[in-house]
Design a protein around this motif. Sequence first.
Motif, PDB file in Angstrom:
ATOM      1  N   ARG A  43       9.321  -0.224  -7.467  1.00  0.00           N
ATOM      2  CA  ARG A  43       8.768   0.960  -6.819  1.00  0.00           C
ATOM      3  C   ARG A  43       9.223   0.979  -5.374  1.00  0.00           C
ATOM      4  O   ARG A  43       9.779  -0.002  -4.868  1.00  0.00           O
ATOM      5  CB  ARG A  43       7.238   0.982  -6.888  1.00  0.00           C
ATOM      6  CG  ARG A  43       6.562  -0.109  -6.062  1.00  0.00           C
ATOM      7  CD  ARG A  43       5.085   0.157  -5.923  1.00  0.00           C
ATOM      8  NE  ARG A  43       4.419  -0.853  -5.096  1.00  0.00           N
ATOM      9  CZ  ARG A  43       3.195  -0.718  -4.592  1.00  0.00           C
ATOM     10  NH1 ARG A  43       2.520   0.391  -4.817  1.00  0.00           N
ATOM     11  NH2 ARG A  43       2.649  -1.665  -3.856  1.00  0.00           N
ATOM     12  N   SER A 103       3.527   5.550  -2.149  1.00  0.00           N
ATOM     13  CA  SER A 103       4.118   4.612  -3.098  1.00  0.00           C
ATOM     14  C   SER A 103       4.358   5.351  -4.405  1.00  0.00           C
ATOM     15  O   SER A 103       3.668   6.324  -4.714  1.00  0.00           O
ATOM     16  CB  SER A 103       3.211   3.397  -3.334  1.00  0.00           C
ATOM     17  OG  SER A 103       2.024   3.786  -4.005  1.00  0.00           O
ATOM     18  N   SER A 112      -1.667  -2.737  -2.777  1.00  0.00           N
ATOM     19  CA  SER A 112      -1.881  -1.524  -1.982  1.00  0.00           C
ATOM     20  C   SER A 112      -2.807  -1.773  -0.798  1.00  0.00           C
ATOM     21  O   SER A 112      -2.625  -1.193   0.275  1.00  0.00           O
ATOM     22  CB  SER A 112      -2.446  -0.408  -2.869  1.00  0.00           C
ATOM     23  OG  SER A 112      -1.528  -0.045  -3.871  1.00  0.00           O
ATOM     24  N   HIS A 128      -3.257   7.407   1.540  1.00  0.00           N
ATOM     25  CA  HIS A 128      -2.341   6.756   0.597  1.00  0.00           C
ATOM     26  C   HIS A 128      -1.981   7.767  -0.487  1.00  0.00           C
ATOM     27  O   HIS A 128      -2.847   8.242  -1.228  1.00  0.00           O
ATOM     28  CB  HIS A 128      -3.007   5.524  -0.013  1.00  0.00           C
ATOM     29  CG  HIS A 128      -2.193   4.862  -1.081  1.00  0.00           C
ATOM     30  ND1 HIS A 128      -0.809   4.913  -1.110  1.00  0.00           N
ATOM     31  CD2 HIS A 128      -2.551   4.140  -2.174  1.00  0.00           C
ATOM     32  CE1 HIS A 128      -0.365   4.251  -2.157  1.00  0.00           C
ATOM     33  NE2 HIS A 128      -1.407   3.785  -2.823  1.00  0.00           N
ATOM     34  N   THR A 130       0.214   8.668  -3.884  1.00  0.00           N
ATOM     35  CA  THR A 130       0.911   8.088  -5.031  1.00  0.00           C
ATOM     36  C   THR A 130       1.581   9.207  -5.825  1.00  0.00           C
ATOM     37  O   THR A 130       0.994  10.273  -6.017  1.00  0.00           O
ATOM     38  CB  THR A 130      -0.039   7.315  -5.949  1.00  0.00           C
ATOM     39  OG1 THR A 130      -1.021   8.206  -6.496  1.00  0.00           O
ATOM     40  CG2 THR A 130      -0.748   6.215  -5.178  1.00  0.00           C
TER      41      THR A 130
END
Length: 285
Positions: A43, A103, A112, A128, A130
């Motif tokens: 990733r 991410s 994380s 954050h 995703t």
Amino acid sequence: MASSDHTILQFSPSSTGISAKVHPLVIFNICDCFVRRPDQADRIIGTLLGSVLPDGTVDIRNSYAVPHTESQDQVALDSDYHHNMLSSHQKVNPKEVIVGWFSTGFGVTGGSSLIHDFFSRETTNPIHLTIDTGFTNGEASVKGFVSVHLSIGDQQLAAQFQEIPLDLCMVEAERIGFDILKTTAVEKLPNDLEGMEASMQRLLALIDDIYKYVDDVVEGHVPQDNKIGRFIADTVASLPKLSPQDFDKLVNDGLEDQLLLLYLASLTRTQLSFAEKLNTAAQIL
């Protein structure tokens, strides 16, 4: 009847009411960085840039990937690269600041929290983000999280990621382009040899089609077209007249030059990696 004492667990209210808007450039940039990731990386992670609107909504406008390595118990970020990229971006867009990090994947992972702690030192209450770059079921799952602290009284015990409302800001033209890109998603960009092999296969398929067309015209199965005939004749006449030996030598010389450039580039990356590790070790000592 004896009274009993109760311990009250509570979440920090600092993240209540936060929402975010994501511009399509951010999603396109993250997907592009994902297909260009190193072979050993599962990733990618990176920095989100934007601003906080007067109503408290976080407006995410830009992003860039940050090199990192991670294992089961630790994560290493290239902080120098991160700060250099931030400085370069702010020279062009000084109003854009760090608002969080992203991410790729389906959600929050074990590392994380470590990465979130790093970005918490860069900005207050980072977001954050995703993104499911695999486009599972033909959809890109984009989610936003903030870290909420679990505490007993004044003592903080742990942090928990809490999902926040997220709005994808796309006009109709951008949404159409995004839908088309979802149907042509790739896991990894081909390397030079794979790209050359695919190009040669397409070229051979086109040559076979031309052979078949010419044979059909000669045998009378297809009516002749003077424009197509002249185009084929001009194409064949434009090819240089080389013997097989000269052609092989020309290709091999070009291949050797490419391999030399790849070797020098790999040597430079290795030297820079050693210098970075030595610099990091010197700072720790």
